[in-house]
Enzyme design. Structure first.
Site, PDB file in Angstrom:
ATOM      1  CE  LYS A  14      15.670  22.356  12.571  1.00 46.82           C
ATOM      2  NZ  LYS A  14      15.004  22.022  13.852  1.00 46.82           N
ATOM      3  NE  ARG A  89      20.138  18.639  15.804  1.00 50.84           N
ATOM      4  CZ  ARG A  89      19.270  18.350  14.848  1.00 50.84           C
ATOM      5  NH1 ARG A  89      19.610  18.409  13.580  1.00 50.84           N
ATOM      6  NH2 ARG A  89      18.038  18.004  15.158  1.00 50.84           N
ATOM      7  NE  ARG A 128       8.531  15.970  13.303  1.00 45.31           N
ATOM      8  CZ  ARG A 128       9.612  16.767  13.386  1.00 45.31           C
ATOM      9  NH1 ARG A 128       9.638  17.914  12.747  1.00 45.31           N
ATOM     10  NH2 ARG A 128      10.652  16.415  14.099  1.00 45.31           N
ATOM     11  NE  ARG A 134      11.882  12.402  12.748  1.00 43.22           N
ATOM     12  CZ  ARG A 134      12.534  13.558  12.779  1.00 43.22           C
ATOM     13  NH1 ARG A 134      12.317  14.466  11.848  1.00 43.22           N
ATOM     14  NH2 ARG A 134      13.402  13.800  13.736  1.00 43.22           N
ATOM     15  NE  ARG A 146      14.395  14.677  18.279  1.00 39.23           N
ATOM     16  CZ  ARG A 146      13.258  14.714  17.596  1.00 39.23           C
ATOM     17  NH1 ARG A 146      12.224  14.001  17.982  1.00 39.23           N
ATOM     18  NH2 ARG A 146      13.158  15.463  16.536  1.00 39.23           N
TER      19      ARG A 146
END
Ligand code: AMP
Length: 190
Positions: A14, A89, A128, A134, A146
């Protein structure tokens, strides 16, 4: 206005596609995850609250998230439109967004969904985590949570927008440019 909800599980791409879409269509990019991370960096009260949820891979409560998003929208005067990235969400967030945009005489043009299978997502998130640093991308348990939260709370939004005739699914696997071209095709056919 062109108001797009960019939808897809964590790791679907995204953020990457948002950057390209805002450049192409001159839209304002609002990523609730980015706004929370900026608040954590700035050590604000909102940041402290958000961190306690984000560290576990849980969603920040609706009321806080909705209020924050609305405050961000009103900061922009006369935009061509918005890309909502990572918001809504939950069904409550989607309903609040519809009501809020209607009060401003506008609405959601479409939900663009990046469809990616779960194994590919887990691989991408761990990669990532190495690059971006992160914390929530580095721990396999948080990643799994998640994805579970996504399946439970967020995936039902597909039918929410389908019922409004606004759902547009796009294959989220392929080169960045191929996926971008598919997204543009969907927008240009609105
Ligand atoms: P993201 O950058 O979109 O992957 O979001 C990172 C984290 O921020 C999520 O795992 C949630 O904890 C929180 N977050 C971002 N957007 C929302 C939202 N719309 N509602 C609740 N929590 C959110």
């Amino acid at each position: 206005m062109l108001n797009i909800v960019l939808f897809g599980p964590p790791g679907a791409g995204k953020g990457t596609q948002s950057e390209k879409l805002i450049a192409e269509y001159h839209l304002v990019h609002l990523s609730t995850g980015d706004i929370f991370r900026a608040n954590i960096k700035g050590e604000t009260e909102l940041g402290k609250l958000a961190k306690s949820y984000m560290d576990k891979g849980e969603l920040v409560p609706d009321q806080v998230t909705i209020q924050m998003l609305e405050l961000e929208v009103v900061k922009h005067s006369g935009p061509k439109g918005f890309i909502f990235d990572g918001f809504p969400r939950t069904t409550a967030q989607a309903q609040a967004l519809d009501a809020f945009l209607a009060s401003r005489n506008t609405g959601i043009s479409c939900m663009l969904a990046l469809e990616v299978d779960e194994e590919e997502l887990k691989k991408r998130l761990l990669l990532r985590g190495k690059d971006s640093g992160r914390a929530d991308d580095q721990n396999p348990e948080i990643i799994a949570n998640r994805i579970a939260v996504y399946q439970r709370d967020t995936a039902p939004l597909k039918s929410y927008y389908e019922q409004q005739g606004k759902y547009r699914g796009v294959q989220g696997v392929g080169s960045i440019d191929e996926i971008f071209a598919s997204l543009c095709n969907q927008i240009n056919s609105l």
